[in-house]
Design an enzyme around this catalytic site. Structure first.
Site, mmCIF file in Angstrom:
data_model
loop_
_atom_site.group_PDB
_atom_site.id
_atom_site.type_symbol
_atom_site.label_atom_id
_atom_site.label_comp_id
_atom_site.label_asym_id
_atom_site.label_seq_id
_atom_site.Cartn_x
_atom_site.Cartn_y
_atom_site.Cartn_z
ATOM 1 N N TRP A 234 0.536 -0.995 -0.306
ATOM 2 C CA TRP A 234 -0.241 -0.139 -0.080
ATOM 3 C C TRP A 234 0.533 0.876 -0.362
ATOM 4 C CZ3 TRP A 234 -2.146 2.499 4.913
ATOM 5 C CH2 TRP A 234 -3.198 3.291 4.691
ATOM 6 N N ASP B 102 -1.823 -6.067 9.707
ATOM 7 C CA ASP B 102 -2.692 -5.111 8.317
ATOM 8 C C ASP B 102 -3.640 -5.315 8.353
ATOM 9 O OD1 ASP B 102 -3.474 -2.835 7.468
ATOM 10 O OD2 ASP B 102 -2.270 -1.774 6.290
ATOM 11 N N LYS C 298 -14.316 -1.106 5.316
ATOM 12 C CA LYS C 298 -14.289 -1.745 4.326
ATOM 13 C C LYS C 298 -15.230 -2.365 4.884
ATOM 14 C CE LYS C 298 -10.226 0.399 2.635
ATOM 15 N NZ LYS C 298 -10.583 0.856 1.525
HETATM 16 C C1 LMR Z 1 -6.904 2.415 -1.076
HETATM 17 O O1 LMR Z 1 -6.061 1.486 -0.746
HETATM 18 O O2 LMR Z 1 -6.609 2.572 -1.555
HETATM 19 C C2 LMR Z 1 -7.099 2.445 0.635
HETATM 20 O O3 LMR Z 1 -6.611 1.681 1.572
HETATM 21 C C3 LMR Z 1 -8.161 4.009 0.517
HETATM 22 C C4 LMR Z 1 -6.347 4.616 1.109
HETATM 23 O O4 LMR Z 1 -6.670 4.601 2.035
HETATM 24 O O5 LMR Z 1 -5.256 5.069 0.220
#
Ligand code: LMR
Length: 401
Positions: free
Chosen positions: A133, A214, A249
């Site tokens: 992420w 996570d 989510k």
């Molecule tokens: C994403 O990865 O799009 C979501 O987890 C929203 C975010 O806060 O980035």
């Protein structure tokens, strides 16, 4: 008196939320936002799910109070989410060796965890999956960590690089922090199987690493309990870890900012002591969490009928995403788009990684109004019968060239 010099050079937009800003400003009528991970239904709307609507109605009737919550949140919320993560009959719950704090979203939980680990510990290095992420590296480095990465995907980009991942973890120094995606890996949708989780657990014990799980998508993969497969690999007597959860989510409570961080310790005394330090990280940051989202989650989880309704609501979201995966793969294959698409059908969670270059991603956006993240991460939930043909034609145009 002047602002800091560095603040006067504009920073790059956020790699995910910045795209949503650009998308809003885009005037094309056939634009498609597949960037931020937000569930939308077939009409492109992010619904307030029925269980949440009913919980809000009940909360409004109760009137309640807008007084501060405790630093670590509402006790009923904390107990309910612990049961949800570990299972109500789990030894982790019954032994009292876990301690939870309610946080503003999963991101808030991760940042509290990172601050806690820096402030109360000696760890200064965090290992993140590559890819991960996009907010992980920034979040951990802002907290004071040096960021390293462990390989995650194999050469095809469609499966797990088990040996690469384990090899990197075995090279980590004792005390290093390792972030693991509990389920529905963001951005790839590729998760370890139970055997691999067990091997990851072994490597963590062997190297004396500190895992932070996570766990933002519980219930979006295979189901609420099935998605907690990682637990069997990690949880063992003596192994202490943190779990960061999000209710954005699975309850579709994105703008209520509700999440949690849970510490699992070797015994109840160690958990209580660690929680006291976690509370300092919270108090010195945002003092105490917002209440409304947590109250909704607590109301739903503590009422049998509402909980059953919520599990149905969650299944609707999960099944729509699975249906979209299949429709996407079918359409890419039918259109003859070059690439290995079949594995995307079996992956899980909100995201699929198309594996595109930066130039291809830019072309998707600039020429076709299709907004995707990084190397072609798409929010599978954002596909609809109406936009799928345009998306597939756009991918074909950029991949084929
Ligand atoms: C994403 O990865 O799009 C979501 O987890 C929203 C975010 O806060 O980035």
């Amino acid at each position: 008196m002047a602002l800091p010099v560095r603040s006067l050079t504009p920073a790059a937009p956020d790699p995910i939320l910045g795209l949503s800003e650009s998308f809003k400003a885009d005037t094309r009528t056939d634009k498609v936002n597949l960037s931020v991970g937000v569930y939308v239904d077939e009409t492109g709307v992010t619904p307030v799910i029925p269980s949440v609507l009913e919980a809000e109605r009940r909360l409004l009737e109760k009137a309640g109070s807008k007084g501060y919550l405790p630093i670590d949140g509402r006790p009923g919320f904390k107990a309910a989410v612990r049961d949800l993560i570990f299972g109500a009959d789990s030894e982790i719950v019954s032994s009292g060796r876990s301690a939870t704090a309610q946080t503003p979203g999963g991101t808030g939980g991760l940042r509290v965890a990172a601050d806690f680990l820096i402030q109360a510990g000696s760890a200064r290095t965090v290992w993140l999956s590559e890819p991960t992420w996009p907010n992980h590296p920034q979040l951990f480095s802002m907290a004071g960590f040096a960021v390293k990465s462990y390989p995650y995907l194999d050469e095809s980009g469609r499966g797990l690089n088990v040996e690469g991942m384990l090899g990197a973890l075995r090279s980590a120094a004792p005390g290093d922090v390792v972030v693991l995606h509990g389920s529905c890996h963001n951005p790839s949708g590729v998760d370890p199987d139970p055997k691999t989780w067990a091997a990851v657990g072994e490597a963590i014990v062997e190297r004396e690493l500190v895992p932070v799980v996570d766990f933002a998508y519980q219930g979006f993969g295979f189901g609420l309990r099935e998605d907690a497969d990682w637990l069997a690999g990690l949880a063992r007597p003596g192994l202490e870890f943190l779990v960061c959860t999000s209710y954005s989510k699975n309850f579709a409570l994105y703008n209520e900012r509700v999440g949690a961080v849970t510490i699992v310790a070797a015994d109840a005394n160690r958990a209580a002591s660690a929680l006291s330090h976690l509370k300092i990280a919270i108090r010195s940051n945002y003092s105490n969490p917002p209440a409304h989202g947590g109250d909704i989650v607590e109301t739903i989880l503590n009422d049998a009928a509402l909980r059953a309704q919520w599990e149905d609501d969650l299944a609707v979201m999960r099944n729509r995403i699975l249906g979209n995966r299949a429709a996407l793969v079918d359409a890419l294959v039918a259109a003859g788009v070059p690439g290995q698409w079949e594995p995307l059908r079996r992956q899980r969670g909100m995201f699929a990684l198309l594996g595109l270059s930066a130039a291809q991603v830019a072309r998707l956006r600039d020429e076709f109004g299709v907004y995707v993240v990084g190397r072609g991460r798409i929010n599978v939930a954002g596909l609809t019968a109406a936009n799928l043909p345009h998306v597939v034609a756009a991918v074909k145009a950029v991949v084929g060239s």
